[in-house]
Design a protein around this motif. Sequence first.
Motif, PDB file in Angstrom:
ATOM      1  N   SER A 141       0.753  -1.210   0.000  1.00  0.00           N
ATOM      2  CA  SER A 141       0.147  -0.061  -0.174  1.00  0.00           C
ATOM      3  C   SER A 141       0.822   1.094   0.016  1.00  0.00           C
ATOM      4  CB  SER A 141      -0.903  -0.019   1.301  1.00  0.00           C
ATOM      5  OG  SER A 141      -1.602  -1.030   1.061  1.00  0.00           O
ATOM      6  N   LEU A 142       0.506   2.122  -0.862  1.00  0.00           N
ATOM      7  CA  LEU A 142       1.061   3.497  -0.946  1.00  0.00           C
ATOM      8  C   LEU A 142       0.397   4.533  -0.291  1.00  0.00           C
ATOM      9  CD1 LEU A 142       3.477   3.220  -3.853  1.00  0.00           C
ATOM     10  CD2 LEU A 142       4.048   3.001  -1.498  1.00  0.00           C
ATOM     11  N   ASN A 143      -1.139   4.263  -0.330  1.00  0.00           N
ATOM     12  CA  ASN A 143      -2.209   5.210   0.104  1.00  0.00           C
ATOM     13  C   ASN A 143      -2.265   4.911   1.782  1.00  0.00           C
ATOM     14  OD1 ASN A 143      -4.936   6.195   1.074  1.00  0.00           O
ATOM     15  ND2 ASN A 143      -4.554   6.962  -0.923  1.00  0.00           N
ATOM     16  N   VAL A 144      -2.058   6.134   2.460  1.00  0.00           N
ATOM     17  CA  VAL A 144      -1.982   5.794   3.800  1.00  0.00           C
ATOM     18  C   VAL A 144      -3.155   4.990   4.717  1.00  0.00           C
ATOM     19  CG1 VAL A 144      -1.165   6.725   6.278  1.00  0.00           C
ATOM     20  CG2 VAL A 144      -0.256   7.468   4.275  1.00  0.00           C
ATOM     21  N   PHE A 145      -4.271   5.672   3.938  1.00  0.00           N
ATOM     22  CA  PHE A 145      -5.626   5.028   4.582  1.00  0.00           C
ATOM     23  C   PHE A 145      -5.714   3.682   4.264  1.00  0.00           C
ATOM     24  CE2 PHE A 145     -10.159   3.998   3.860  1.00  0.00           C
ATOM     25  CZ  PHE A 145     -10.551   4.622   4.878  1.00  0.00           C
ATOM     26  N   GLN A 146      -5.289   3.310   3.034  1.00  0.00           N
ATOM     27  CA  GLN A 146      -5.245   2.039   2.623  1.00  0.00           C
ATOM     28  C   GLN A 146      -4.523   1.151   3.068  1.00  0.00           C
ATOM     29  OE1 GLN A 146      -4.059   1.752  -1.474  1.00  0.00           O
ATOM     30  NE2 GLN A 146      -4.076  -0.849  -1.557  1.00  0.00           N
ATOM     31  N   PHE A 147      -3.212   1.706   3.384  1.00  0.00           N
ATOM     32  CA  PHE A 147      -2.398   0.956   4.557  1.00  0.00           C
ATOM     33  C   PHE A 147      -2.997   0.575   5.788  1.00  0.00           C
ATOM     34  CE2 PHE A 147       0.605   1.636   7.995  1.00  0.00           C
ATOM     35  CZ  PHE A 147       1.325   0.476   7.898  1.00  0.00           C
ATOM     36  N   TYR A 148      -3.350   1.582   6.434  1.00  0.00           N
ATOM     37  CA  TYR A 148      -4.126   1.351   7.618  1.00  0.00           C
ATOM     38  C   TYR A 148      -5.264   0.278   7.628  1.00  0.00           C
ATOM     39  CZ  TYR A 148      -6.107   2.360  12.320  1.00  0.00           C
ATOM     40  OH  TYR A 148      -6.621   2.332  13.497  1.00  0.00           O
ATOM     41  N   VAL A 149      -6.079   0.321   6.844  1.00  0.00           N
ATOM     42  CA  VAL A 149      -7.169  -0.793   6.452  1.00  0.00           C
ATOM     43  C   VAL A 149      -6.419  -2.217   6.515  1.00  0.00           C
ATOM     44  CG1 VAL A 149      -8.904  -1.545   5.245  1.00  0.00           C
ATOM     45  CG2 VAL A 149      -8.759   0.574   5.294  1.00  0.00           C
ATOM     46  N   PHE A 150      -5.423  -2.193   5.651  1.00  0.00           N
ATOM     47  CA  PHE A 150      -4.833  -3.786   5.452  1.00  0.00           C
ATOM     48  C   PHE A 150      -4.152  -3.984   6.908  1.00  0.00           C
ATOM     49  CE2 PHE A 150      -4.933  -3.362   1.066  1.00  0.00           C
ATOM     50  CZ  PHE A 150      -5.627  -4.441   0.835  1.00  0.00           C
ATOM     51  N   TRP A 151      -3.425  -2.891   7.432  1.00  0.00           N
ATOM     52  CA  TRP A 151      -2.544  -3.069   8.930  1.00  0.00           C
ATOM     53  C   TRP A 151      -3.693  -3.715   9.656  1.00  0.00           C
ATOM     54  CZ3 TRP A 151       2.210  -2.354  10.778  1.00  0.00           C
ATOM     55  CH2 TRP A 151       2.338  -1.977  12.247  1.00  0.00           C
ATOM     56  N   GLU A 152      -4.839  -3.195   9.813  1.00  0.00           N
ATOM     57  CA  GLU A 152      -5.724  -3.629  10.922  1.00  0.00           C
ATOM     58  C   GLU A 152      -6.529  -4.897  10.530  1.00  0.00           C
ATOM     59  OE1 GLU A 152      -7.144  -1.060  13.950  1.00  0.00           O
ATOM     60  OE2 GLU A 152      -5.214  -1.769  13.912  1.00  0.00           O
ATOM     61  N   VAL A 153      -6.936  -5.008   9.323  1.00  0.00           N
ATOM     62  CA  VAL A 153      -7.906  -6.091   8.876  1.00  0.00           C
ATOM     63  C   VAL A 153      -6.791  -7.313   9.052  1.00  0.00           C
ATOM     64  CG1 VAL A 153      -8.351  -7.155   6.697  1.00  0.00           C
ATOM     65  CG2 VAL A 153      -9.210  -5.097   7.081  1.00  0.00           C
ATOM     66  N   MET A 154      -5.648  -7.407   9.031  1.00  0.00           N
ATOM     67  CA  MET A 154      -4.819  -8.643   9.230  1.00  0.00           C
ATOM     68  C   MET A 154      -5.092  -8.967  10.638  1.00  0.00           C
ATOM     69  SD  MET A 154      -0.878  -7.972   8.778  1.00  0.00           S
ATOM     70  CE  MET A 154      -1.077  -7.258  10.345  1.00  0.00           C
ATOM     71  N   LEU A 155      -5.374  -8.354  11.431  1.00  0.00           N
ATOM     72  CA  LEU A 155      -5.237  -8.707  13.055  1.00  0.00           C
ATOM     73  C   LEU A 155      -6.467  -9.811  13.229  1.00  0.00           C
ATOM     74  CD1 LEU A 155      -5.253  -5.310  14.884  1.00  0.00           C
ATOM     75  CD2 LEU A 155      -3.511  -7.122  14.609  1.00  0.00           C
ATOM     76  N   ILE A 156      -7.811  -9.551  12.426  1.00  0.00           N
ATOM     77  CA  ILE A 156      -8.727 -10.581  12.573  1.00  0.00           C
ATOM     78  C   ILE A 156      -8.428 -11.848  12.366  1.00  0.00           C
ATOM     79  CG2 ILE A 156     -11.303 -10.978  11.833  1.00  0.00           C
ATOM     80  CD1 ILE A 156     -11.229  -7.864  11.192  1.00  0.00           C
TER      81      ILE A 156
END
Lengths: 545, 506
Positions: A141-156
């Motif tokens: 991800s190079l869009n910070v919002f998108q990065f944040y989404v992936f970063w958190e989604v991975m926790l589930i």
Amino acid sequence: MALDQSLLTIITFFPLAVALLLLATGALSAALGTNGLPDSLWRAVGLASTVLTFLLSLQLFVAYDPTQTGFQFVEHAAWMPDFGIYYFVGIDGISLLMVLLTTFLMPLVLLSSWTEIAKSVRAYVFFMLFLETGMLGTFVSLNVFQFYVFWEVMLIPMYFIIGIWGGPRRVYAAVKFFLFTMFGSLLMLVAILVVYYLSWEQTGTLNFDLVALPGSDGAGLMDAAIPLSGQAPWWKTQYWLFAAFALAFAIKIPLVPFHTWLPDAHVEAPTAGSAILAGVLLKMGAYGFLRFGLTLFPNGAIEFAPIILGLSLVGIIYGSLVAMVQPDIKKLVAYSSVAHLGFVMLGIFVFNVQGLTGGVLQMVNHGLSTGALFLLIGMLYERRHTRMIADLGGVAKPMPVFAACFGIVTMSSIGLPMLNGFVGEFLILLGVFLAHPVMAVLATTGVVLSAVYMLWMFRRVMFGPVDHAENQKLIDLGLREKFVIVAIMVPIFWIGIYPETFLGRIRPSVIDLVGHVERARAAGEAARAIPRLPELSSAVATERP
Amino acid sequence: MTPVPDLNLTVVAPIGFTGIGAMVVLMGEVFLSRTKTFLGRKVTEVWIGSVLALVSMAFLSLALYAAWMTFASGEAGVFNPDHPMLQLDSFSALITAAIALASLLSCALAITYLVELRINHGEFYALVLLSTSGMMLMVAAVDFLAMFLGLELMSIPIYVLAGFDRRKLRSNEAALKYFVIGSFASAVMLYGMALLYGTAGSTSFDAVRNAFDLANPMAGIGLGLVVVGLAFKISAVPFHQWTPDVYEGAPSVVTAFMSVTVKLAAFATLMRLIALAFGSVPALLNVLWLLAALTIVVGNVMAVIQDNVKRLLAYSSIAHAGYVLIGFVTGTIEGYSAVIFYLFIYLFMNLGAFGVVVALAQGGQECEKIASFAGLARRRPALSALMTVFMVSLAGIPGTAGFIAKFWIFAAAVKSDIIGLTILGVLMSVVSLYYYLRIPVMMYMQEPSEESESHEIPTGEAVVLGICVVAVLFFGIFPNGGLAGPFAELQVLDWARDSVMFLFGT
């Protein structure tokens, strides 16, 4: 070339697409009242899709042009364009290696858990594939919002993998893992928003992109001039913004005071979970520092560096000392991760090419050797149902192949020349020595300590008399397990013997990053020199009437 | 002879449809219960309930359609131009549509539940419709009298609904508690309105706005009392004490209905008051700051120690009210748009979460202890997966609509430099994660305590839960329009912004 243009998207979302397809067949068969596809087919499809993802990422590795700096395989599409939220992916040398590490470990991990996971196999395959998309998305991800989404989604998926298939204290470990990570990342979210509006105040456009799209004349968050300490309210300064990002990443790495979730998560997670956690998830913190921390807030990073270097050093020594006294092999390896990641952070925060290159390579090395160690421990656990060093001993007699593999991986973890660990640690120490010689000397004790705890553990587990009757009946590795370990040894030797294949791809990106930090350092020092002048002139101005 | 005023009936169309629907349902039950056979089929109580539910849903659909058409046309209409009391414009039409949608889903949720709990009386639907028409009246009001009328028409049926399971002690307790505290809140509010009337000499929002001057203590006290009255309805701390008891005691489907719709109506009214009657008074924003901070902290911390799902969700709804209040504290268009978006998403995720509790009720018993969720994933895999999605969304994890909603609230706050409240909000989100995760932990990671056979999800519940889960996931990824086809039109963020921009006249 159509494949190349959307190769990153295909690699990232292919596992999730397969997972959703499998889920759809499951839902369909439930609606029709049939049993659905058998568990073994789910496993096989899952494995096949991860192998295919790996092959695609090999294509990525081959097609990547190491002579260019900047991001390659860039894709940019509108997502919520009114708010500057785009689907924006691209890789440089650093993320390329992270992607490759992820796609390489996934099929091996699935293969090694072939017989270990017996309950809810379908959910397991689903969560593993979901997890792979989450991890890959974070790295590209190079869009910070998108990065944040992936970063958190991975926790589930990781939460469920630990919580459903883990050991006796799995619930505690899973919740602790989730809470710790969320705590850090939510503060990072606030920092992201502050930067977003700072950039909006300066450019007049709302944009979450980290860098401007190559070839466009727009600006990314990286181009925003973020105030230094004392130039703005505290929450808008580089120091505090960096601190918010650093907290999120430091928890993930984990740096020392934030590491307590790691031993719990590692010990309770199933083998596959531990291997992925150590192999890939821990890298995300370090990767976050490289991609976002240093690029967005270089001055903040410079101001913060002494703290992080100190914590890394503490982590190396403390992690090694605690690892030494662990009675549980898995916990021992978990604490060794704290020490190894300390090395990575040391390399990153000396801000020179040697240290950073070594840091990035050591991220890959740690993923390979610690991932392999967890897989091997899992294989032993499956046979013996204990991880206590005291219950083992003389395992080399009934399991010679296992002992040999374990030995090689142990050596790689210690940093024996000709194996991967040496190259990374050497480069890091070189970089640290250039910047802070005393620190390099202290860090070297960590190398010695790692030899102490690893070799001591190896001796107690593998050699000596076979005291416990159960240990005599242990069966050596099967073909599937041999394949997994041999596959993981290929890059271990490759990096040890000819690291240039990888270093050549890391170096241009690292040189770019070091240049960015140095420019910011110079600009910051210049800016600090100026503010005294207006005070003088205003003093003069008040005197004049 | 007085001239006939030029009444604009489209303004009251949604209110009218729901009100008429209530009467039709009430009458229908009387006639249907005396009929032995209908078209050759034996008339059973279950059949009557289903028919009445479908009739109410049909009327609510009409109201939804009427409100939506007004919103889509972008025109504002006043019911009686000579005495403007009700105004259906982009803002109130959007909220009205959302309220109608929530009531519609609640009715669908109720069909099997009422049978399972053996309280299948047609009055249920009539009361829901009456209350809904009250909410619509309240959000359309541009006059304190109309607003109070709406408030009471909304509240009184809900007092009855809370005690609908009249054989159960706790349901009675809930009704009485809600009634006493609710009446008290209404009285406080009415007193505030009286004081405002004293300052302006008129009850219309416009007149109050023109005469509003904080230097006049009467205006300040009036404003404060009206806000307190609304704070009771949105259960902001310290006016929240009734919430857990009422949410726990009321039948689950009533809790689902009131937790969503009452909040929508009360928050929308508060926003309308700020826009039309008070303006963004700094003192008011300071009070709201304090309310938001208290509400977030108390809601989230108290939820941690609950062992009853309905109580847990009650405290969670208090916490969510706190997040919504952050949007108010900003006092900007972004903040208010984020509030509308949040309420819209909250509708789906909270109805979904309570919907699962509703679907779990069987044989006259509610399944509400958290311990009774143990091992649920084995017996009811679909329901467990749905509940997990709703919990994840309520906790605000990316990939779900709950995250996007919280994200825009925090974004608006950061933009207005409200950094302290934002940090408090995100830290309390971590606390909330703990209690939201307890339910998936029970469902997936614990062994079942008792063995019971699995059940199919009844059709009504299945449809509602399906709609909610699709909305939560879809708006979590595409909050402002999907990729293609009709989905590209679902631009909720734009709707919210358009309606707020109309309200504040920019």
